[in-house]
Design a protein around this motif. Sequence first.
Motif, PDB file in Angstrom:
ATOM      1  N   GLN A 164      -7.929  25.046  -3.540  1.00  0.00           N
ATOM      2  CA  GLN A 164      -7.179  26.116  -4.056  1.00  0.00           C
ATOM      3  C   GLN A 164      -7.708  27.496  -3.785  1.00  0.00           C
ATOM      4  N   TRP A 165      -6.760  28.378  -4.059  1.00  0.00           N
ATOM      5  CA  TRP A 165      -6.981  29.785  -3.905  1.00  0.00           C
ATOM      6  C   TRP A 165      -7.685  30.570  -5.107  1.00  0.00           C
ATOM      7  N   SER A 166      -8.274  31.425  -5.167  1.00  0.00           N
ATOM      8  CA  SER A 166      -8.617  32.306  -6.349  1.00  0.00           C
ATOM      9  C   SER A 166      -8.926  33.657  -6.123  1.00  0.00           C
ATOM     10  N   ASP A 167      -8.955  34.556  -6.934  1.00  0.00           N
ATOM     11  CA  ASP A 167      -9.326  36.171  -6.526  1.00  0.00           C
ATOM     12  C   ASP A 167     -10.682  36.304  -6.527  1.00  0.00           C
ATOM     13  N   VAL A 168     -11.303  37.317  -6.437  1.00  0.00           N
ATOM     14  CA  VAL A 168     -12.888  37.575  -6.309  1.00  0.00           C
ATOM     15  C   VAL A 168     -13.188  38.821  -7.116  1.00  0.00           C
ATOM     16  N   PHE A 169     -13.513  38.092  -8.364  1.00  0.00           N
ATOM     17  CA  PHE A 169     -13.970  39.149  -9.394  1.00  0.00           C
ATOM     18  C   PHE A 169     -13.189  40.260  -9.786  1.00  0.00           C
ATOM     19  N   ALA A 170     -11.706  39.879  -9.824  1.00  0.00           N
ATOM     20  CA  ALA A 170     -10.863  40.682 -10.041  1.00  0.00           C
ATOM     21  C   ALA A 170     -10.802  42.041  -9.431  1.00  0.00           C
ATOM     22  N   LEU A 171     -10.792  42.024  -8.057  1.00  0.00           N
ATOM     23  CA  LEU A 171     -11.038  43.309  -7.134  1.00  0.00           C
ATOM     24  C   LEU A 171      -9.506  43.964  -7.478  1.00  0.00           C
ATOM     25  N   PRO A 172      -9.898  45.234  -7.962  1.00  0.00           N
ATOM     26  CA  PRO A 172      -8.741  45.948  -8.098  1.00  0.00           C
ATOM     27  C   PRO A 172      -7.784  46.571  -7.138  1.00  0.00           C
ATOM     28  N   LYS A 173      -6.566  46.861  -7.362  1.00  0.00           N
ATOM     29  CA  LYS A 173      -5.651  47.522  -6.201  1.00  0.00           C
ATOM     30  C   LYS A 173      -6.129  49.268  -6.535  1.00  0.00           C
ATOM     31  N   PHE A 174      -6.528  49.827  -5.309  1.00  0.00           N
ATOM     32  CA  PHE A 174      -6.978  51.058  -5.565  1.00  0.00           C
ATOM     33  C   PHE A 174      -5.869  52.000  -5.367  1.00  0.00           C
ATOM     34  N   ASP A 175      -5.082  52.068  -4.366  1.00  0.00           N
ATOM     35  CA  ASP A 175      -3.706  52.719  -4.188  1.00  0.00           C
ATOM     36  C   ASP A 175      -2.704  52.027  -4.901  1.00  0.00           C
ATOM     37  N   THR A 176      -2.253  52.855  -5.684  1.00  0.00           N
ATOM     38  CA  THR A 176      -0.948  52.112  -6.646  1.00  0.00           C
ATOM     39  C   THR A 176       0.251  52.065  -5.982  1.00  0.00           C
ATOM     40  N   ASP A 177       0.188  53.002  -4.828  1.00  0.00           N
ATOM     41  CA  ASP A 177       1.628  52.900  -3.944  1.00  0.00           C
ATOM     42  C   ASP A 177       1.649  52.322  -2.741  1.00  0.00           C
ATOM     43  N   ASN A 197     -10.392  49.928   4.641  1.00  0.00           N
ATOM     44  CA  ASN A 197      -9.729  51.419   4.429  1.00  0.00           C
ATOM     45  C   ASN A 197      -8.868  51.267   3.043  1.00  0.00           C
ATOM     46  N   PHE A 198      -9.277  51.965   2.317  1.00  0.00           N
ATOM     47  CA  PHE A 198      -8.894  51.816   0.632  1.00  0.00           C
ATOM     48  C   PHE A 198      -9.190  53.186  -0.071  1.00  0.00           C
ATOM     49  N   PHE A 199      -8.576  53.752  -0.985  1.00  0.00           N
ATOM     50  CA  PHE A 199      -8.830  54.984  -1.582  1.00  0.00           C
ATOM     51  C   PHE A 199      -8.243  55.186  -3.037  1.00  0.00           C
ATOM     52  N   ASN A 200      -8.797  55.199  -4.172  1.00  0.00           N
ATOM     53  CA  ASN A 200      -8.229  55.404  -5.457  1.00  0.00           C
ATOM     54  C   ASN A 200      -8.000  56.843  -5.922  1.00  0.00           C
ATOM     55  N   GLY A 201      -8.123  57.695  -4.962  1.00  0.00           N
ATOM     56  CA  GLY A 201      -7.538  59.068  -5.153  1.00  0.00           C
ATOM     57  C   GLY A 201      -8.803  59.981  -5.715  1.00  0.00           C
ATOM     58  N   THR A 202     -10.102  59.332  -6.024  1.00  0.00           N
ATOM     59  CA  THR A 202     -11.225  60.115  -6.476  1.00  0.00           C
ATOM     60  C   THR A 202     -12.475  59.862  -5.841  1.00  0.00           C
ATOM     61  N   ASP A 203     -13.025  58.646  -6.225  1.00  0.00           N
ATOM     62  CA  ASP A 203     -14.401  58.551  -5.708  1.00  0.00           C
ATOM     63  C   ASP A 203     -14.607  57.123  -5.033  1.00  0.00           C
ATOM     64  N   ILE A 204     -13.733  56.449  -4.897  1.00  0.00           N
ATOM     65  CA  ILE A 204     -14.010  55.096  -4.318  1.00  0.00           C
ATOM     66  C   ILE A 204     -13.199  55.235  -2.801  1.00  0.00           C
ATOM     67  N   ASN A 205     -13.912  55.199  -2.006  1.00  0.00           N
ATOM     68  CA  ASN A 205     -13.269  55.321  -0.728  1.00  0.00           C
ATOM     69  C   ASN A 205     -13.904  54.562   0.563  1.00  0.00           C
ATOM     70  N   ASP A 206     -13.227  53.544   0.677  1.00  0.00           N
ATOM     71  CA  ASP A 206     -13.264  52.696   1.966  1.00  0.00           C
ATOM     72  C   ASP A 206     -14.473  51.570   1.740  1.00  0.00           C
ATOM     73  N   ILE A 207     -15.429  51.741   0.770  1.00  0.00           N
ATOM     74  CA  ILE A 207     -16.562  50.846   0.352  1.00  0.00           C
ATOM     75  C   ILE A 207     -16.751  50.855  -1.028  1.00  0.00           C
ATOM     76  N   ILE A 208     -17.035  49.318  -1.596  1.00  0.00           N
ATOM     77  CA  ILE A 208     -17.263  49.232  -2.935  1.00  0.00           C
ATOM     78  C   ILE A 208     -18.196  48.201  -3.175  1.00  0.00           C
ATOM     79  N   LYS A 209     -18.895  48.179  -4.360  1.00  0.00           N
ATOM     80  CA  LYS A 209     -19.707  46.868  -4.615  1.00  0.00           C
ATOM     81  C   LYS A 209     -19.468  46.284  -5.808  1.00  0.00           C
ATOM     82  N   TYR A 210     -19.790  45.101  -5.987  1.00  0.00           N
ATOM     83  CA  TYR A 210     -19.663  44.372  -7.446  1.00  0.00           C
ATOM     84  C   TYR A 210     -21.189  43.999  -7.704  1.00  0.00           C
TER      85      TYR A 210
END
Length: 447
Positions: A164-177, A197-210
């Motif tokens: 079965q499939w599952s998500d990965v630590f509830a990775l958020p959706k960065f761009d609401t649009d 390639n993702f951006f939350n509009g402020t300080d999360i841009n293209d790379i993130i870590k858990y």
Amino acid sequence: MKRFILLLIAIYFSIAAFCQSNYWQGLRSGLDYGVHVFFEDTVENVLYVGGEFTKVDTMQNVFCIAKWDGTNWQKLGSNLNNYVRAIIRHNGYIYVGGDFTIAGNIDANYIARWNGSEWDSVGSGTNGPVWNFQILNNELYAMGSFDSAGSVVVHSLAKWNGDQWSDVFALPKFDTDGINFIFNLAYYNNELYVAGNFFNGTDINDIIKYNGNSWEKVLGGMYGGMGSVNKMLIYQNELYIAGGFHQSEGNIGNNIQRWDGSQWRTVGMGTNTTIYDMKIHKNELYIGGQFSYVDNIPAQRIAKWNGTQWCALKGIFNNAVYSLGFFRDTLYVGCGTTIDGDTINYIAKWIGGNYTDTCGILNNIIIENNQNSEITIYPNPATNILFIQGEKILEISIFNVIGQKMKYLLNYNQNEIEININELKSGIYLITVITSNGNYNEKIFKE
């Protein structure tokens, strides 16, 4: 008349030999379109190739995936109805991801698996393209641009445990649009890094870590509105990222940079334009892309880095190098239709041996050392014998000022090494020592 015909045949083969590149060789008559991914399968001892092609050599109706055994091409059943972008082996299956929705005669939404004789679906798949795979803790991670995997809501990153499939630590959706574009995943220093390639509009841009508890930014992320991280991997205990980004936009590097866990560092001066792929082979990092310069030296779309210096590989490509792979210790590239003016049709392999073209000058580099590596090299200057002392020395490389590797010693796992350098000419050299605690570089002078 017979002598005349024999003369023509001799001339023909002389011309053919002259036109054949000394460095690259096509695979038979090649493909009819581009390659996105290579996967060396050590179980079958074959090279899987995926992309946009429908023909390999003279074989028709080969839709987007085939395998190469070093001599011949083979089809995989009735193949797929759209592009292949990712291939990996996991628990006895070859998993394939891409833009397709049909594999063989079954519905397979953007991901399928091959058991050696037929295609099978992977649950109900995803609702958007799959661009990459990674295996961690015997689970298959899929990355791409999708917001569901099976019936689970995800944001372009999901994992499959075989059932079965599952998500990965509830990775958020960065761009609401829009939707996340996830291209890469790496586990580095006990933290899970995700890039694309993702951006939350402020300080999360293209790379993130858990960090084990929550997702957090990696400093300020990447800068530049049109940039992206195309590839990410761990090389010599640092996390390397490559793609399309520049120092002029506020980044540390030009299209490539490295992370040591606390700060970004340059990789020489980088390239003049986009990098599409990175691979590691025999402790060297290879890159392919659109670039024509690396570290301010000419490099026609392919180059390699040894941890301290860039070197270009010989060859003039008529288009970008989009993908890299290794099979039986040979470099394969997915590229355009010609190299050095010779027709190769989208796929070629390196036949140039250890030859490298232009390299950066070692005298101009800044020597950066891991503070945890306590290494002593003496005497310096040296005449015939060089001594190296340190804890658990694993590898030693000596380079001349144009980047040629003059000596390489492997798997010593000792605390003191004696090296005979009598055959080296007088001059400046760079010695790189890899230990269990990190890397150490030092310039030495041979008298």
